[in-house]
Design a protein around this motif. Structure first.
Motif, short mmCIF file in Angstrom:
data_model
loop_
_atom_site.label_atom_id
_atom_site.label_comp_id
_atom_site.label_asym_id
_atom_site.label_seq_id
_atom_site.Cartn_x
_atom_site.Cartn_y
_atom_site.Cartn_z
N ARG A 1 55.45 34.55 52.68
CA ARG A 1 54.04 34.90 53.28
C ARG A 1 52.97 34.79 52.10
NH1 ARG A 1 54.11 40.55 55.44
NH2 ARG A 1 52.13 39.59 56.46
N ILE A 2 51.69 34.66 52.30
CA ILE A 2 50.78 34.45 51.41
C ILE A 2 50.25 35.76 51.09
CG2 ILE A 2 48.23 33.50 51.22
CD1 ILE A 2 48.83 31.41 53.39
N ASN A 3 50.35 36.11 49.88
CA ASN A 3 49.89 37.39 49.64
C ASN A 3 48.41 37.63 49.20
OD1 ASN A 3 49.83 39.84 47.84
ND2 ASN A 3 51.76 39.99 47.34
N PHE A 4 47.67 38.14 50.21
CA PHE A 4 46.43 38.02 50.13
C PHE A 4 45.81 38.93 49.26
CE2 PHE A 4 47.01 36.09 54.37
CZ PHE A 4 46.28 34.86 54.21
N ASP A 5 46.55 39.92 48.84
CA ASP A 5 46.12 40.96 47.58
C ASP A 5 46.35 40.37 46.39
OD1 ASP A 5 46.04 43.03 49.64
OD2 ASP A 5 47.99 44.01 49.42
N LEU A 6 47.10 39.64 46.23
CA LEU A 6 47.20 38.56 45.08
C LEU A 6 46.23 37.73 44.85
CD1 LEU A 6 48.45 38.01 42.40
CD2 LEU A 6 50.21 36.48 43.51
N VAL A 7 45.85 37.17 45.94
CA VAL A 7 44.69 36.25 46.07
C VAL A 7 43.38 36.90 45.58
CG1 VAL A 7 43.23 34.63 47.24
CG2 VAL A 7 46.03 34.47 47.71
N ALA A 8 43.23 38.04 46.07
CA ALA A 8 42.08 38.91 45.74
C ALA A 8 42.18 39.27 44.43
CB ALA A 8 41.95 40.05 46.92
N ALA A 9 43.28 39.41 43.87
CA ALA A 9 43.32 39.98 42.57
C ALA A 9 42.81 39.01 41.47
CB ALA A 9 44.71 40.48 42.13
N VAL A 10 43.46 37.83 42.03
CA VAL A 10 43.07 36.44 41.19
C VAL A 10 41.53 36.18 40.92
CG1 VAL A 10 43.50 33.94 40.79
CG2 VAL A 10 45.27 35.57 41.05
N VAL A 11 40.88 36.56 42.43
CA VAL A 11 39.39 36.06 42.60
C VAL A 11 38.86 36.93 41.57
CG1 VAL A 11 37.59 36.09 44.06
CG2 VAL A 11 39.84 34.83 44.77
N ARG A 12 39.21 38.27 41.58
CA ARG A 12 38.42 39.29 40.98
C ARG A 12 38.66 38.97 39.57
NH1 ARG A 12 39.73 42.84 44.15
NH2 ARG A 12 41.83 43.10 43.55
N HIS A 13 39.65 38.73 39.00
CA HIS A 13 39.93 38.42 37.76
C HIS A 13 39.06 37.07 36.90
CE1 HIS A 13 42.06 37.44 33.81
NE2 HIS A 13 42.10 36.28 34.42
N ILE A 14 38.98 36.19 37.75
CA ILE A 14 38.38 35.08 37.47
C ILE A 14 36.76 35.39 37.60
CG2 ILE A 14 37.15 32.92 38.46
CD1 ILE A 14 40.09 32.19 39.80
N HIS A 15 36.44 36.07 38.49
CA HIS A 15 34.84 36.75 38.47
C HIS A 15 34.35 37.47 37.38
CE1 HIS A 15 31.18 37.71 40.39
NE2 HIS A 15 31.33 38.99 40.20
N THR A 16 35.43 38.36 36.85
CA THR A 16 34.96 39.60 35.92
C THR A 16 35.48 39.03 34.57
OG1 THR A 16 36.97 40.57 36.35
CG2 THR A 16 35.41 41.54 37.42
N LYS A 17 36.76 38.43 34.24
CA LYS A 17 36.94 37.81 32.94
C LYS A 17 36.62 36.40 32.57
CE LYS A 17 39.60 41.76 32.25
NZ LYS A 17 39.06 42.76 33.05
N VAL A 18 36.84 35.32 33.68
CA VAL A 18 36.97 34.14 33.13
C VAL A 18 35.53 33.77 33.36
CG1 VAL A 18 37.62 31.98 33.88
CG2 VAL A 18 39.14 33.63 34.06
N ASP A 19 34.76 33.99 34.34
CA ASP A 19 33.22 33.58 34.58
C ASP A 19 32.50 34.71 35.07
OD1 ASP A 19 31.08 31.75 34.92
OD2 ASP A 19 31.69 31.24 37.06
N PRO A 20 32.40 35.64 34.06
CA PRO A 20 31.51 36.87 34.30
C PRO A 20 30.17 36.70 34.95
CG PRO A 20 32.06 36.61 31.99
CD PRO A 20 32.74 35.87 32.72
N PRO A 21 29.38 37.59 35.64
CA PRO A 21 27.94 37.31 36.07
C PRO A 21 27.09 37.25 34.86
CG PRO A 21 29.24 39.19 36.99
CD PRO A 21 29.98 38.77 36.12
N ALA A 22 26.16 36.37 34.73
CA ALA A 22 25.13 36.32 33.63
C ALA A 22 24.42 37.77 33.55
CB ALA A 22 24.20 35.16 33.76
#
Length: 149
Positions: free
Chosen positions: A122-143
């Motif tokens: 199964r594709i764990n969409f909750d994990l996918v969302a957590a990774v996207v959230r991590h990238i958005h907030t920690k790796v590439d935060p908004p300017a």
């Protein structure tokens, strides 16, 4: 798997639909494989390349702190937890140079338990969302320190 199936359908459909055009774009694909598979030509558009860093499931679990709930939507149906001997064996595997080179750090018992708990079908969409959230907030935060969702 879905992409493979779609490519097969497209290839079979092309002879009966000569006006159908398929555009595949990728910076990393081996274009010759697709030319051979579809029996067609290709256009190459030169551009800049950027370094690519590979991340694995272990990284996603480490960086997000994601927890696969026992008996949850994305957990294995057999419900069997990782035994101490299995965990020790897996930790020895991850200590091998080839795994250490890929992962870059030791893999904790918690990560091993989460991986063991996941249903691999199964594709764990909750994990996918957590990774996207991590990238958005920690790796590439908004300017400008803007609000994040």
């Amino acid at each position: 798997l879905d992409t493979d199936f779609l490519l097969t359908v497209l290839r079979d459909l092309l002879p009966s639909r000569p006006t159908l055009r398929v555009v595949l774009m990728s910076a990393t694909v081996n274009a010759q494989i697709f030319r051979d598979y579809f029996g067609c030509g290709s256009i190459e558009i030169p551009g800049r390349t950027f370094p690519v860093t590979s991340y694995y499931l272990e990284h996603a679990l480490m960086h997000t702190g994601f927890v696969v709930e026992p008996n949850g939507e994305y957990s294995r149906r057999d419900g069997e937890e990782l035994s101490a001997s299995e965990a020790a064996e897996l930790q020895q595997v991850y200590e091998r140079p080839e795994y250490h080179e890929l992962i870059g750090q030791p893999v904790s018992r918690r990560i091993l338990e989460q991986m063991h708990r996941m249903d691999p079908e199964r594709i764990n969409f909750d994990l996918v969302a957590a990774v996207v959230r991590h990238i958005h907030t920690k790796v590439d935060p908004p300017a400008g320190g803007g609000k994040t969702p």
